[in-house]
Design a protein around this motif. Sequence first.
Motif, PDB file in Angstrom:
ATOM      1  N   ALA A 137       0.851  -1.188   0.000  1.00  0.00           N
ATOM      2  CA  ALA A 137       0.000   0.000   0.000  1.00  0.00           C
ATOM      3  C   ALA A 137       0.886   1.238   0.000  1.00  0.00           C
ATOM      4  O   ALA A 137       1.723   1.412   0.896  1.00  0.00           O
ATOM      5  CB  ALA A 137      -0.913   0.000   1.220  1.00  0.00           C
ATOM      6  N   LEU A 138       0.706   2.102  -1.010  1.00  0.00           N
ATOM      7  CA  LEU A 138       1.521   3.299  -1.184  1.00  0.00           C
ATOM      8  C   LEU A 138       0.621   4.520  -1.131  1.00  0.00           C
ATOM      9  O   LEU A 138      -0.385   4.594  -1.853  1.00  0.00           O
ATOM     10  CB  LEU A 138       2.250   3.247  -2.532  1.00  0.00           C
ATOM     11  CG  LEU A 138       3.062   1.968  -2.805  1.00  0.00           C
ATOM     12  CD1 LEU A 138       3.445   1.888  -4.273  1.00  0.00           C
ATOM     13  CD2 LEU A 138       4.298   1.939  -1.918  1.00  0.00           C
ATOM     14  N   ASP A 139       1.001   5.519  -0.285  1.00  0.00           N
ATOM     15  CA  ASP A 139       0.145   6.695  -0.172  1.00  0.00           C
ATOM     16  C   ASP A 139       0.961   7.890   0.308  1.00  0.00           C
ATOM     17  O   ASP A 139       1.665   7.809   1.324  1.00  0.00           O
ATOM     18  CB  ASP A 139      -0.995   6.431   0.818  1.00  0.00           C
ATOM     19  CG  ASP A 139      -1.971   7.591   0.901  1.00  0.00           C
ATOM     20  OD1 ASP A 139      -2.221   8.239  -0.134  1.00  0.00           O
ATOM     21  OD2 ASP A 139      -2.472   7.852   2.011  1.00  0.00           O
ATOM     22  N   GLY A 140       0.884   8.999  -0.432  1.00  0.00           N
ATOM     23  CA  GLY A 140       1.471  10.258   0.008  1.00  0.00           C
ATOM     24  C   GLY A 140       2.978  10.301   0.013  1.00  0.00           C
ATOM     25  O   GLY A 140       3.564  11.118   0.735  1.00  0.00           O
ATOM     26  N   ASN A 141       3.637   9.454  -0.761  1.00  0.00           N
ATOM     27  CA  ASN A 141       5.098   9.473  -0.828  1.00  0.00           C
ATOM     28  C   ASN A 141       5.553  10.444  -1.913  1.00  0.00           C
ATOM     29  O   ASN A 141       5.065  10.406  -3.045  1.00  0.00           O
ATOM     30  CB  ASN A 141       5.628   8.074  -1.146  1.00  0.00           C
ATOM     31  CG  ASN A 141       5.232   7.055  -0.097  1.00  0.00           C
ATOM     32  OD1 ASN A 141       5.595   7.174   1.061  1.00  0.00           O
ATOM     33  ND2 ASN A 141       4.457   6.049  -0.512  1.00  0.00           N
ATOM     34  N   THR A 142       6.492  11.331  -1.563  1.00  0.00           N
ATOM     35  CA  THR A 142       7.003  12.321  -2.509  1.00  0.00           C
ATOM     36  C   THR A 142       8.529  12.308  -2.482  1.00  0.00           C
ATOM     37  O   THR A 142       9.122  12.685  -1.465  1.00  0.00           O
ATOM     38  CB  THR A 142       6.510  13.735  -2.148  1.00  0.00           C
ATOM     39  OG1 THR A 142       5.088  13.724  -2.043  1.00  0.00           O
ATOM     40  CG2 THR A 142       6.940  14.731  -3.207  1.00  0.00           C
ATOM     41  N   PRO A 143       9.183  11.837  -3.549  1.00  0.00           N
ATOM     42  CA  PRO A 143       8.610  11.288  -4.778  1.00  0.00           C
ATOM     43  C   PRO A 143       7.988   9.913  -4.558  1.00  0.00           C
ATOM     44  O   PRO A 143       8.138   9.330  -3.484  1.00  0.00           O
ATOM     45  CB  PRO A 143       9.826  11.207  -5.705  1.00  0.00           C
ATOM     46  CG  PRO A 143      10.977  10.992  -4.766  1.00  0.00           C
ATOM     47  CD  PRO A 143      10.667  11.809  -3.554  1.00  0.00           C
ATOM     48  N   ALA A 144       7.335   9.415  -5.598  1.00  0.00           N
ATOM     49  CA  ALA A 144       6.695   8.106  -5.505  1.00  0.00           C
ATOM     50  C   ALA A 144       7.739   7.011  -5.320  1.00  0.00           C
ATOM     51  O   ALA A 144       8.910   7.162  -5.687  1.00  0.00           O
ATOM     52  CB  ALA A 144       5.873   7.839  -6.767  1.00  0.00           C
ATOM     53  N   ALA A 145       7.311   5.911  -4.751  1.00  0.00           N
ATOM     54  CA  ALA A 145       8.202   4.769  -4.564  1.00  0.00           C
ATOM     55  C   ALA A 145       8.713   4.274  -5.906  1.00  0.00           C
ATOM     56  O   ALA A 145       7.974   4.237  -6.898  1.00  0.00           O
ATOM     57  CB  ALA A 145       7.467   3.653  -3.837  1.00  0.00           C
ATOM     58  N   ALA A 146       9.994   3.892  -5.941  1.00  0.00           N
ATOM     59  CA  ALA A 146      10.603   3.338  -7.148  1.00  0.00           C
ATOM     60  C   ALA A 146      10.904   1.866  -6.905  1.00  0.00           C
ATOM     61  O   ALA A 146      11.647   1.524  -5.979  1.00  0.00           O
ATOM     62  CB  ALA A 146      11.874   4.099  -7.498  1.00  0.00           C
ATOM     63  N   PHE A 147      10.320   0.997  -7.746  1.00  0.00           N
ATOM     64  CA  PHE A 147      10.510  -0.440  -7.602  1.00  0.00           C
ATOM     65  C   PHE A 147      11.618  -0.916  -8.527  1.00  0.00           C
ATOM     66  O   PHE A 147      11.662  -0.565  -9.712  1.00  0.00           O
ATOM     67  CB  PHE A 147       9.226  -1.194  -7.942  1.00  0.00           C
ATOM     68  CG  PHE A 147       8.137  -1.063  -6.906  1.00  0.00           C
ATOM     69  CD1 PHE A 147       8.360  -0.409  -5.709  1.00  0.00           C
ATOM     70  CD2 PHE A 147       6.889  -1.607  -7.128  1.00  0.00           C
ATOM     71  CE1 PHE A 147       7.364  -0.291  -4.753  1.00  0.00           C
ATOM     72  CE2 PHE A 147       5.881  -1.504  -6.187  1.00  0.00           C
ATOM     73  CZ  PHE A 147       6.115  -0.835  -4.993  1.00  0.00           C
TER      74      PHE A 147
END
Length: 422
Positions: free
Chosen positions: A232-242
Motif C-alpha cells: 500500500a503506497l500513499d502520500g510518498n514524494t517522490p513516488a516509490a521506485a521499484f
Amino acid sequence: MRNLIKASTVALVVVGGSLVAVPAYAADLTCSGDLGSQTVAGTLTVPAGVDCVIGGGTVEGDIIVEEDGWLDATSVTVTGDVIATDAYGVSIDGTSVAGDIVAYSADTRGGFLYLNDLAVGGSVEAGGIDVEVTDSTVTGSLNTLAATYVDLLRTSVDGDVSIDGSDFGVSVFGAIVKGGVSVSGSSRDVLIGADADGVADSFGNTIGGGLSLTGNTANLRVASTTVYGGIALDGNTPAAAFGTGVLAGSVTGDYTGEAPGQADGDQSIAVTVPEQGDGELTWSLEGTSNLVDLGVAEERLDHYFADGEIVPIRIQDTRRDNPAWSITAQVSDFTAGGAAVSSKYLGWMPEVFESEGGAVAGPAVPSGFDSGDGLSAARTLAQADAGHTRGSSLVGADLELKLPLDTPRGTYTATVTLTVLG
C-alpha cells in the motif's frame, strides 16, 4: 594472534589446610563499572552517568538504564526486560533478553539502541534515538517512533514492524517478518532491499503480511522483497521506485520502475544466509573455580607427592579457513610466606576430553624431581594443525608434583599462565 592471561592458581598444602575460592554473585545491584561475567540475582540498575560493562554474565531480572547511563553488554542472558529512558546508549551483542527492550529519549536528547546477534523473547520499542538491529530474532513486534534512523538487517520478527518519523532514513535488508511492515514519515532515504540507486541487494526481504509506505518525503526504493500481503503506497514524494525482485499479493498507490510480480503459493519458506564471518579463536575455563587444589602432600621415601587436575579449558575456533592454533602453559614458582620452591617440580600429562575442533594433546612433562625443568618452562597443552575441524575442543591435564623432603612446611601457591597462539 597471541592471547595471554593468568588463568588459574595451584594451591598445595605441605602441612595445613587448603584454599577455597568462592564465585561472586549478587542480588539487586547498582552498576558502578565493569561487572565481568557475574550473575545478578535480581534487577540491575545502571545509574546516571555510569558506563556499565557486562561480558558473559546473567541478569535474573530486569535491567534499568537511567538518564545518561550506558549499558555495554556482550554475551549476556537477561531473564526480564531492558528499559532505558534518556540513556546515553544501550548496546547488547548476544545472547538473549527474555522480555521486552524499550529505549526512549526526549526530543532534546540523542542516544542509541544497538542490538546484534540477540534473541528477544518480547518486543522492541524505541524512540528519539539511533536504532540498529542486526542478525537477531524478535518474538514480538518492533516499533520505533521518531528514531533518528533505523537499520533492520538480517533479522527475523514474528510480529509487526512499524517505523514512523525517522528523519535520517530507514534501511531494511535481509528481514524476515511474519507480520506486516509499515514505514511512514521519513525525510531521508527509505531503502527496502535496495541501495540508494535502486539496485537489488543480495539480502532481500520476506514479509508475511502487508507492506505500507506512507508519507515519506525522500528517496524511496524497493527491490528484492517478497510481500505475501499487499503493498500500500500513499502520500510518498517522490513516488516509490521499484527495482528487480519485487513480488506482492497486490499493489495500490503510485510507483515507478518495474511492476511487481505475483507472490503466491500455499506456504513460503524464508532463510537468510549471512556472509561467512572472520570468526575468532577463544578459550574459557570450564569450572566453578579457577583454583586447583592439590591437597596435602604425601610424604614418600625420598620426596613429597601430590597430584590433581587443572581446570578444563574449552577452545572454540570459528575462524575462516581453520588455521593452526596452540595453547601453552607455564607455572610460576610456588611460594608460602617468604619461602619459594621452583615450579620445575610440577609435571603433567595433557589430555583431550572433547575433540570436535581437532585438538591433539601435548606431550607429557615429568616432574623436575625426576628430570628436566617441569612446568617452569612453557609447555604445550594442546594444539590443532591447519585445516582442522571447525568447532570446540575441551582439554585438560593431570598434574604430578614431587618436592624434596627438605621443602619448608607451609601452604604454597603458584600461578598458571596460559598463552593461546593462532
